[in-house]
Design an enzyme around this catalytic site. Structure first.
Site, short mmCIF file in Angstrom:
data_model
loop_
_atom_site.label_atom_id
_atom_site.label_comp_id
_atom_site.label_asym_id
_atom_site.label_seq_id
_atom_site.Cartn_x
_atom_site.Cartn_y
_atom_site.Cartn_z
N GLU A 34 0.86 -1.19 0.00
CA GLU A 34 0.00 0.00 0.00
C GLU A 34 0.89 1.24 0.00
O GLU A 34 1.78 1.38 0.83
CB GLU A 34 -0.94 -0.01 1.21
CG GLU A 34 -1.69 1.28 1.47
CD GLU A 34 -2.50 1.80 0.28
OE1 GLU A 34 -3.36 1.07 -0.22
OE2 GLU A 34 -2.24 2.94 -0.17
N ALA A 118 3.85 -0.04 -5.73
CA ALA A 118 4.25 -1.26 -6.44
C ALA A 118 4.28 -1.00 -7.94
O ALA A 118 3.40 -0.34 -8.48
CB ALA A 118 3.25 -2.37 -6.13
N GLU A 205 -25.07 20.28 -13.27
CA GLU A 205 -25.16 18.87 -13.66
C GLU A 205 -25.47 18.76 -15.15
O GLU A 205 -26.41 19.38 -15.64
CB GLU A 205 -26.25 18.18 -12.81
CG GLU A 205 -26.67 16.82 -13.26
CD GLU A 205 -25.53 15.80 -13.33
OE1 GLU A 205 -24.88 15.57 -12.31
OE2 GLU A 205 -25.30 15.25 -14.44
N VAL A 272 -17.47 14.44 -10.84
CA VAL A 272 -18.13 13.94 -12.06
C VAL A 272 -17.87 12.45 -12.26
O VAL A 272 -18.07 11.93 -13.35
CB VAL A 272 -17.66 14.74 -13.30
CG1 VAL A 272 -18.18 16.16 -13.24
CG2 VAL A 272 -16.15 14.70 -13.45
N ARG A 274 -15.54 8.66 -10.98
CA ARG A 274 -14.20 8.16 -10.66
C ARG A 274 -13.79 7.18 -11.76
O ARG A 274 -14.63 6.54 -12.38
CB ARG A 274 -14.22 7.47 -9.30
CG ARG A 274 -14.55 8.48 -8.17
CD ARG A 274 -14.53 7.84 -6.82
NE ARG A 274 -13.27 7.28 -6.43
CZ ARG A 274 -12.24 7.98 -5.95
NH1 ARG A 274 -12.33 9.29 -5.81
NH2 ARG A 274 -11.11 7.38 -5.61
N HIS A 447 -41.50 -3.00 17.13
CA HIS A 447 -42.21 -1.73 17.16
C HIS A 447 -41.68 -0.89 18.31
O HIS A 447 -41.43 -1.43 19.38
CB HIS A 447 -43.71 -1.99 17.38
CG HIS A 447 -44.50 -0.72 17.51
ND1 HIS A 447 -44.77 0.08 16.42
CD2 HIS A 447 -45.06 -0.12 18.60
CE1 HIS A 447 -45.48 1.12 16.83
NE2 HIS A 447 -45.66 1.04 18.14
P1 FAD Z 1 -9.52 1.88 -2.98
O1 FAD Z 1 -10.27 2.06 -1.74
O2 FAD Z 1 -9.46 3.01 -3.94
O3 FAD Z 1 -8.06 1.48 -2.54
C1 FAD Z 1 -7.03 1.33 -3.46
C2 FAD Z 1 -5.72 1.48 -2.71
O4 FAD Z 1 -4.67 1.05 -3.56
C3 FAD Z 1 -5.39 2.91 -2.33
O5 FAD Z 1 -5.16 2.96 -0.94
C4 FAD Z 1 -4.11 3.24 -3.12
O6 FAD Z 1 -3.22 4.05 -2.37
C5 FAD Z 1 -3.54 1.86 -3.34
N1 FAD Z 1 -2.71 1.74 -4.55
C6 FAD Z 1 -3.10 1.97 -5.83
N2 FAD Z 1 -2.09 1.67 -6.68
C7 FAD Z 1 -1.05 1.24 -5.92
C8 FAD Z 1 0.26 0.79 -6.22
N3 FAD Z 1 0.71 0.69 -7.48
N4 FAD Z 1 1.07 0.44 -5.19
C9 FAD Z 1 0.62 0.52 -3.91
N5 FAD Z 1 -0.61 0.93 -3.57
C10 FAD Z 1 -1.44 1.29 -4.57
N6 FAD Z 1 -18.51 3.58 -1.19
C11 FAD Z 1 -19.47 3.05 -0.42
O7 FAD Z 1 -19.74 1.84 -0.53
N7 FAD Z 1 -20.18 3.81 0.49
C12 FAD Z 1 -19.92 5.13 0.64
O8 FAD Z 1 -20.58 5.78 1.46
C13 FAD Z 1 -18.90 5.72 -0.15
N8 FAD Z 1 -18.61 7.02 0.00
C14 FAD Z 1 -17.59 7.55 -0.74
C15 FAD Z 1 -17.30 8.90 -0.57
C16 FAD Z 1 -16.28 9.48 -1.30
C17 FAD Z 1 -15.97 10.94 -1.10
C18 FAD Z 1 -15.53 8.68 -2.22
C19 FAD Z 1 -14.40 9.29 -3.02
C20 FAD Z 1 -15.80 7.35 -2.40
C21 FAD Z 1 -16.84 6.77 -1.66
N9 FAD Z 1 -17.18 5.43 -1.81
C22 FAD Z 1 -18.20 4.89 -1.06
C23 FAD Z 1 -16.51 4.56 -2.81
C24 FAD Z 1 -15.46 3.67 -2.10
O9 FAD Z 1 -14.55 4.49 -1.43
C25 FAD Z 1 -14.76 2.79 -3.12
O10 FAD Z 1 -15.72 2.06 -3.85
C26 FAD Z 1 -13.83 1.81 -2.43
O11 FAD Z 1 -12.87 2.48 -1.66
C27 FAD Z 1 -13.12 0.93 -3.46
O12 FAD Z 1 -12.27 0.05 -2.80
P2 FAD Z 1 -11.00 -0.59 -3.53
O13 FAD Z 1 -10.40 -1.52 -2.52
O14 FAD Z 1 -11.37 -1.12 -4.85
O15 FAD Z 1 -10.01 0.62 -3.82
#
Ligand code: FAD
Length: 470
Positions: A34, A118, A205, A272, A274, A447
């Protein structure tokens, strides 16, 4: 120096860290890499900090409302004050606690944590620039969980007054005028919180409606809240560019007819969407097939390269933490020899807006588009005792159950109203277990709770709800 392991997980978000913990629990020699802090987008700059901010904003607004006008015999002699630095420190405290918890769980599962970025030279080998120098890791299985990053608009690159959700979650001071480009769930959640904290907020929007993933019936109460609280929403409108003015900036916008307008703004928050985080870590060296902007996987999250797996936001919609978590746990078990597959039928989606919106399964329109004959029942929060006792009955909230007409099999449940995010679990469970309308009202609900709206919606679908006229 080359380190070998059975399972290498790249990315410590809710997909990656859960995959690593489960792999460790199953006795697989596991390394997680990470680049930032464990917890990923969700824990560090997404789900958790946004919900902390939303909670604090709600508290601030409630206190303000009592100061403006006494209610329930509660009055405040003066309006509350806000210390933004203290608020952000409190939010960071929540994040820190969870981050430490995740790292503790990884260590307890005997997972080795490597901090750094990585970079893959082939499908099973990566190098990581760590604080102690470069480390090469070779693994039998690789789980890609690199997540997603905020999408930039060409005319509005991030920087200065143009911010992403990450900066909006850690402000040093609040903008007097915030313009948000993109009225999806991230923009709306943050915009509503900022409005409650006292900022002037408006939305731009491109689509003709907000929250396009939910139907109009569900989004109407949110639209009404925005209207009541003076939040302007410019629909079917595109943001063009930001220019400087005497007292800040102005965002130039163009509507569908080509009419231009300039919105005064101290900050512009761009939400807009991700995009999958595919760049800068050697994915092109791994011979993994893509599916448009995402990594292509099958229903077990296998990529086209043997023993390389991909999960979470990297493989596409819905980009939600609980989907990533489910896939992470599943892949670890498959590697350990268990039989698992991913069935996305009952993934809940929640918007922590005002009021909250939750949905799982098909809407009535989606069912119709699939040629399914349905019965649909609704039950309003205005007729639920608990909702009224919590002041949650007056916002037009309701629960809606959609089922097949022939055998009453539940196809989808959707709801809008204060606090209904906590119903998401029951809604998903009902769908996952193949519940029929009869199962919903055949289950005795406590309830007084908001959950009582669910059996009533099921009864309403059959034409004989108890607490409303059918
Ligand atoms: P991520 O959580 O994006 O984690 C990926 C990790 O990989 C990161 O820590 C990054 O640093 C690491 N990484 C990437 N490339 C490398 C590399 N080459 N080497 C080492 N490390 C690396 N989802 C919900 O379900 N409920 C919510 O309420 C919600 N609210 C959100 C609010 C906001 C403001 C945002 C931006 C997102 C929200 N989400 C929510 C979406 C949710 O955060 C993501 O769907 C979720 O985090 C995805 O998980 P993931 O494990 O796929 O990736």
């Amino acid at each position: 120096m080359t380190t070998k392991c059975k399972v290498l997980v790249v990315g410590g978000g809710p997909g990656g860290y859960v995959a690593a913990i489960r792999a460790g629990q199953l006795g697989l020699d596991t390394i997680i890499v990470e680049a930032d802090r464990c917890g990923g987008t969700c824990l560090i700059r997404g789900c958790i900090p946004s919900k902390a901010l939303i909670h604090a904003a709600g508290r601030f607004e409630a206190l303000n409302s009592h100061a403006r006008k006494p209610r329930m015999g509660i009055s405040l002699a003066a309006a509350p004050t806000l210390d933004v630095a203290e608020l952000i420190a409190w939010k960071e405290g929540v994040v820190d606690r969870l981050n430490q918890g995740v790292e503790g769980l990884l260590k307890r599962a005997k997972v080795r944590i490597v901090g750094g970025w990585a970079s893959f030279s082939d499908a099973k080998t990566c190098t990581v620039e760590t604080g102690e120098g470069e480390q090469t890791i070779r693994a039998e299985h690789v789980i890609l969980a690199t997540g997603s990053v905020a999408t930039e608009l060409p005319g509005l690159p991030f920087g200065g007054p143009v911010i992403s959700s990450t900066e909006a979650l850690s402000p040093t001071r609040l903008p007097a005028r915030l313009v948000i480009v993109g009225a999806g769930y991230i923009g709306l959640e943050l915009g509503i919180a900022y409005r409650k904290l006292g900022c002037e907020v408006s939305f731009v929007e491109a689509l003709p409606r907000i929250l396009p993933l939910f139907d109009r019936e569900l989004t109407r109460p949110v639209e009404q809240w925005l209207k009541r609280h003076g939040v302007a929403v410019h629909l079917a409108t595109r943001a063009k560019r930001l220019t400087e003015t005497d007292d800040g900036h102005a965002l130039e916008i163009t509507d569908a007819e080509g009419a231009r307008q300039r919105l005064p703004a101290d900050q512009v928050l761009v939400t807009v969407g991700r995009r999958a985080n595919r760049d800068g870590w050697g994915l092109e060296n791994m011979a993994v097939d893509l599916d448009g902007p995402f990594v292509r996987v099958d229903d077990q999250c296998r990529t086209s390269m043997k023993n390389v797996w991909a999960i979470g936001d990297l493989i596409g919609e819905p980009m939600l933490a609980h989907k990533a978590t489910f896939q992470g746990e599943m892949v670890a078990e498959i590697i350990a020899g268990h039989r698992r597959r991913f069935d996305p039928r009952a993934i809940p989606a929640v918007c922590f807006t005002e009021p909250e919106v939750v949905g799982v399964g098909l809407t009535p329109d989606e069912a119709k588009a699939q040629g399914i004959d349905t019965v649909v029942g609704r039950f309003p929060f205005a007729a639920n005792g608990r909702a009224l006792a919590m002041e949650a009955g007056g916002e037009g909230g309701f629960v809606r159950a959609t089922a097949r007409r022939d055998n009453h099999l539940l196809l989808g449940v959707h709801a809008v109203g204060a606090h209904i995010s906590e119903l998401a679990g029951e809604l998903s469970l009902a769908l996952e277990m193949g519940a029929r309308l009869e199962d919903l009202f055949g289950t005795i609900h406590a309830h007084p709770t908001l959950g009582e709206t669910l059996p009533e919606a099921a009864l309403s679908a059959l034409g004989h709800a108890i607490h409303i006229a059918n």
